[in-house]
Design a protein around this motif. Structure first.
Motif, PDB file in Angstrom:
ATOM      1  N   ALA B 100       0.795  -1.293  -0.086  1.00  0.00           N
ATOM      2  CA  ALA B 100       0.077  -0.105  -0.123  1.00  0.00           C
ATOM      3  C   ALA B 100       0.964   1.245   0.122  1.00  0.00           C
ATOM      4  CB  ALA B 100      -1.025   0.178   1.157  1.00  0.00           C
ATOM      5  N   ILE B 101       1.955   1.352   0.681  1.00  0.00           N
ATOM      6  CA  ILE B 101       2.786   2.342   0.797  1.00  0.00           C
ATOM      7  C   ILE B 101       3.416   2.524  -0.447  1.00  0.00           C
ATOM      8  CG2 ILE B 101       5.178   3.115   1.762  1.00  0.00           C
ATOM      9  CD1 ILE B 101       4.147   1.738   4.385  1.00  0.00           C
ATOM     10  N   LYS B 102       4.005   1.580  -1.135  1.00  0.00           N
ATOM     11  CA  LYS B 102       4.581   1.599  -2.509  1.00  0.00           C
ATOM     12  C   LYS B 102       3.589   2.140  -3.672  1.00  0.00           C
ATOM     13  CE  LYS B 102       7.642  -2.231  -2.524  1.00  0.00           C
ATOM     14  NZ  LYS B 102       7.697  -3.597  -2.990  1.00  0.00           N
ATOM     15  N   GLY B 265      -2.914  -6.062  -1.529  1.00  0.00           N
ATOM     16  CA  GLY B 265      -1.431  -5.909  -1.721  1.00  0.00           C
ATOM     17  C   GLY B 265      -1.249  -5.754  -3.391  1.00  0.00           C
ATOM     18  N   GLU B 266      -2.405  -5.205  -3.987  1.00  0.00           N
ATOM     19  CA  GLU B 266      -2.248  -4.648  -5.261  1.00  0.00           C
ATOM     20  C   GLU B 266      -2.846  -3.183  -5.657  1.00  0.00           C
ATOM     21  OE1 GLU B 266      -2.374  -8.014  -8.313  1.00  0.00           O
ATOM     22  OE2 GLU B 266      -3.758  -6.693  -9.375  1.00  0.00           O
ATOM     23  N   THR B 267      -4.061  -3.166  -5.229  1.00  0.00           N
ATOM     24  CA  THR B 267      -4.621  -1.845  -5.571  1.00  0.00           C
ATOM     25  C   THR B 267      -5.228  -1.248  -4.234  1.00  0.00           C
ATOM     26  OG1 THR B 267      -7.028  -2.913  -6.128  1.00  0.00           O
ATOM     27  CG2 THR B 267      -5.535  -2.698  -7.751  1.00  0.00           C
ATOM     28  N   ASN B 268      -4.644  -1.538  -3.087  1.00  0.00           N
ATOM     29  CA  ASN B 268      -4.952  -0.756  -1.867  1.00  0.00           C
ATOM     30  C   ASN B 268      -4.081   0.545  -1.786  1.00  0.00           C
ATOM     31  OD1 ASN B 268      -7.625  -1.915  -1.187  1.00  0.00           O
ATOM     32  ND2 ASN B 268      -6.587  -3.672  -0.459  1.00  0.00           N
ATOM     33  N   ALA B 288      -1.540   2.623  12.638  1.00  0.00           N
ATOM     34  CA  ALA B 288      -0.135   2.964  12.284  1.00  0.00           C
ATOM     35  C   ALA B 288       0.017   3.396  10.733  1.00  0.00           C
ATOM     36  CB  ALA B 288       0.752   1.326  12.117  1.00  0.00           C
ATOM     37  N   ILE B 289      -0.898   2.961   9.956  1.00  0.00           N
ATOM     38  CA  ILE B 289      -0.594   3.386   8.405  1.00  0.00           C
ATOM     39  C   ILE B 289      -1.267   4.708   8.700  1.00  0.00           C
ATOM     40  CG2 ILE B 289      -1.556   3.220   6.425  1.00  0.00           C
ATOM     41  CD1 ILE B 289      -0.097   0.927   6.884  1.00  0.00           C
TER      42      ILE B 289
END
Lengths: 329, 320
Positions: B100-102, B265-268, B288-289
């Motif tokens: 998600a960060i990436k 893990g892909e579009t979030n 945390a996020i």
């Protein structure tokens, strides 16, 4: 600035594509199955690798059952859909993405696990809620999501209706019963998980109408000292169905894996995973093994009481249907 | 979409909202001008308000800020660290969190870069040239501010969805826009489009065209004029716009939620993951996020203050 960003972008693109499995499936599912499919995917990937030597990665997407069906119709590339109710997969089939006879392609209405609707109450059950009749008593605050947007909420609604129709003998009386029940609902969330959060986290309401698996999960997460599950003597048999999205699987060439994935539900291992996650298993042997985990509830089906999903949807939840009439008043 | 259901989305939305409102409040040049003049021309009676009233007003303002800004921030950080610092970093190191960060950084990089280019071009055209349809163009640039983000997302579903306008063609050519990175980038670009242009237009209008005219009359080419004269003149305003654009790009929830498809893990993106984790009862991970997004907001605020001061100084030296 642009020059500085380019390597960053390139690096990110590379990083995100670096770990690819041999095959990749996308399972588009509804809200409460997040934990279930984390378990199931891990087990299936291991079994598949053992059998074929190929690694498979299953990606998950979760949301309200209706909106997930909508996303698949709008082009979300789901190889399989595992939704809360047959009507939502029918909607996808209506656009030609899934074969019309999808529910006949897998055993047991293509519903490898079932659930039912139970009550979650606060510790000690201060309002003494035991059965559906207790929900329409004055001063009892009932939490359920909106049947217009939530699959779970439709099961809740139909469970209450089915109970009343069986007990009081007519559709008119059932309608009155359900109307009284919704008089006691202070807030309608859009999804099952939203309602659980409202009840559990925000402390609103005396009783939450919930999927059995959702009630167990809330109890596990927050402790048995805070919540109790009350199983009414009668409730509805909820059959969340699964299907391969033909149009996508054929285009991506993933049909074989997608079919193997759904069939894995019908193995002992698959059934055990369902049972461990508080979904009622179909396999008699596993069911007996987990007998103590589930309360004895007399279950009626949607076909028995409502003549199937299409009819129920049209009569109760369509624009201007019975729910709209009830909730307006 | 269950936007109503969690504290978490409201914190992330809060930042997006804060970023959005910041902009509408802080149109750089003219407002600053007014702010500078005010103390001189403002009548002194303003200060003759009776003490108690002044006290009440100030207390109200501070209480309001504490409840609506400071308190949520404190809650975010307190919840994020409620199980200790190890749990906090473990949550951020999760593959889904990293993804998600990436993705969020990637989307921000794409949309900020493109909006930087588009924004400069648009501002350049509007402030340096006269043409018919100019007012219309300005209105168009402002459009994303006045449209609800959810609608912005839906527009792209209607355009690129399988049942949408370009849907059949895209399907036939196996091009994935919706529920993939391009769709998320498009929605983010749309939502963040006004920031750069809006920061530049008043600045460039005020600077006028004399310097450019002088450069051209001395024989400079168009590009030379742009890179030697215009760009240095607008650099602080440009950075200011980029900063706000970036903050909003990273914080956008509504539009992205509609076009994301929520593939784990892909579009979030980060704001979406905050909601998902909250709904999964993973409160530490969720906050945390959220705390990363909150930190982004704080950094943005500090840099914004610095840039505003620079802009102010640049103008003072210009004016004299």
């Amino acid at each position: 600035m642009i020059r500085r960003m380019l390597p960053l972008v390139a690096g990110l693109l590379w990083a995100s594509s670096a770990f690819a499995a041999d095959v990749s499936l996308l399972n588009v599912s509804y809200d409460p199955t997040r934990e279930l499919y984390v378990d199931f995917n891990k087990a299936f990937a291991a079994a598949y690798q053992k059998e074929t030597g190929k690694s498979v990665e299953i990606k998950q997407s979760h949301g309200g059952s209706g909106s997930q069906a909508r996303a698949v119709i709008d082009g979300l590339q789901a190889d399989v859909v595992t939704l809360a109710l047959a009507y939502d997969i029918d909607a996808v089939a209506g656009k030609g993405l899934v074969a019309a006879d999808w529910q006949k392609r897998l055993p047991l209405n293509a519903s490898p696990y079932t659930s039912t609707i139970v009550f979650l109450v606060r510790k000690g059950n201060p309002k003494g809620i035991k059965d559906w009749d207790d929900l329409i008593k004055p001063g009892v605050s009932v939490i359920t999501p909106n049947p217009k947007t939530s699959g779970g909420a439709r099961w809740n609604y139909l469970a209450a209706w089915g109970y009343a129709q069986k007990k009081y003998g007519s559709a008119d009386k059932a309608r009155k019963f359900v109307a009284d029940l919704f008089q006691n609902v202070p807030v309608l969330d859009t999804g099952a998980r939203g309602s659980t959060v409202t009840f559990v986290e925000r402390g609103v309401g005396d009783v939450l109408l919930a999927w059995e698996n959702e009630a167990f999960l809330a109890q596990r997460e927050f402790g048995k000292d805070k919540f109790e599950i009350v199983a009414p003597p009668q409730s509805i048999l909820a059959e969340p169905p699964v299907a391969v999205v033909d149009a996508v699987a054929d285009k991506k060439g993933t049909r074989a894996v997608a079919e193997a994935y759904l069939k894995y539900w019908y193995t002992k291992e698959g059934q055990e995973i369902a049972a461990r996650n508080s979904y009622r298993p179909r396999d008699p042997e596993i069911a007996r093994e987990y007998e103590k985990s589930f309360a004895k509830v007399e279950l009626f089906t949607i076909d028995d009481v409502f003549g199937g999903w299409t009819k129920a949807q049209k009569e109760h939840f369509a624009e201007g249907g019975i729910f709209d009439q009830i909730y307006k008043n | 979409m269950s936007m109503q259901s969690g504290l978490a989305p409201s914190t992330s939305q809060l930042q997006a909202y804060a970023a959005a409102t910041d902009v509408s409040v802080a149109v750089p040049a003219p407002l600053l001008e007014v702010a500078r003049i005010q103390p001189v021309t403002a009548p002194r009676d303003l200060r003759t308000e009776p003490g108690p009233i002044r006290f009440i007003i100030i207390t109200l303002a501070i209480a309001f800020l504490s409840i609506f800004v400071v308190l949520p921030l404190v809650v975010v950080f307190a919840s994020a660290f409620s199980k200790g610092i190890m749990a906090y970093f473990a949550a951020l190191a999760e593959p889904e969190a990293m993804a998600a960060i990436k993705l969020t950084l990637l989307i921000a990089a794409i949309s900020v870069t493109l909006n930087l280019v588009f924004g400069v071009i648009a501002a350049w055209a509007i402030s340096k040239f006269e043409f018919t349809g100019k007012t219309f163009l300005i209105t168009l640039i402002d459009l994303p501010f006045s449209v609800s983000p959810v609608i912005s997302g839906l527009v792209f579903v209607l355009l690129f969805g399988a049942q949408g306008f370009f849907g059949p063609w895209l399907q036939a050519h196996n091009v994935h826009i919706l529920f993939a990175v391009p769709g998320i980038a498009l929605a983010t670009i749309f939502v963040t489009f006004p920031f750069v242009a809006r920061a530049l237009i008043p600045l460039m209008q005020e600077q006028g065209t004399q310097e450019e005219e002088a450069a051209i009359s001395l024989g400079a080419s168009g590009l030379q004029t742009f890179f030697r004269i215009t760009l240095p003149n607008i650099k602080w305003g440009l950075l200011y716009g980029v900063l706000l654009c970036n903050a909003r790009a990273m914080g956008e929830f509504g539009a992205v939620s509609v076009v994301s498809g929520h593939i784990r893990g892909e579009t979030n993106t980060m704001p979406l993951l905050v909601e998902i984790l909250y709904n999964e009862y993973q409160f530490v991970a969720s906050f945390a996020i959220a705390s990363l997004l909150a930190m982004l907001a704080l950094i943005t605020l500090v840099m914004k203050t610095i840039l505003e001061r620079r802009l102010d100084e640049a103008e003072v030296s210009d004016g004299d």
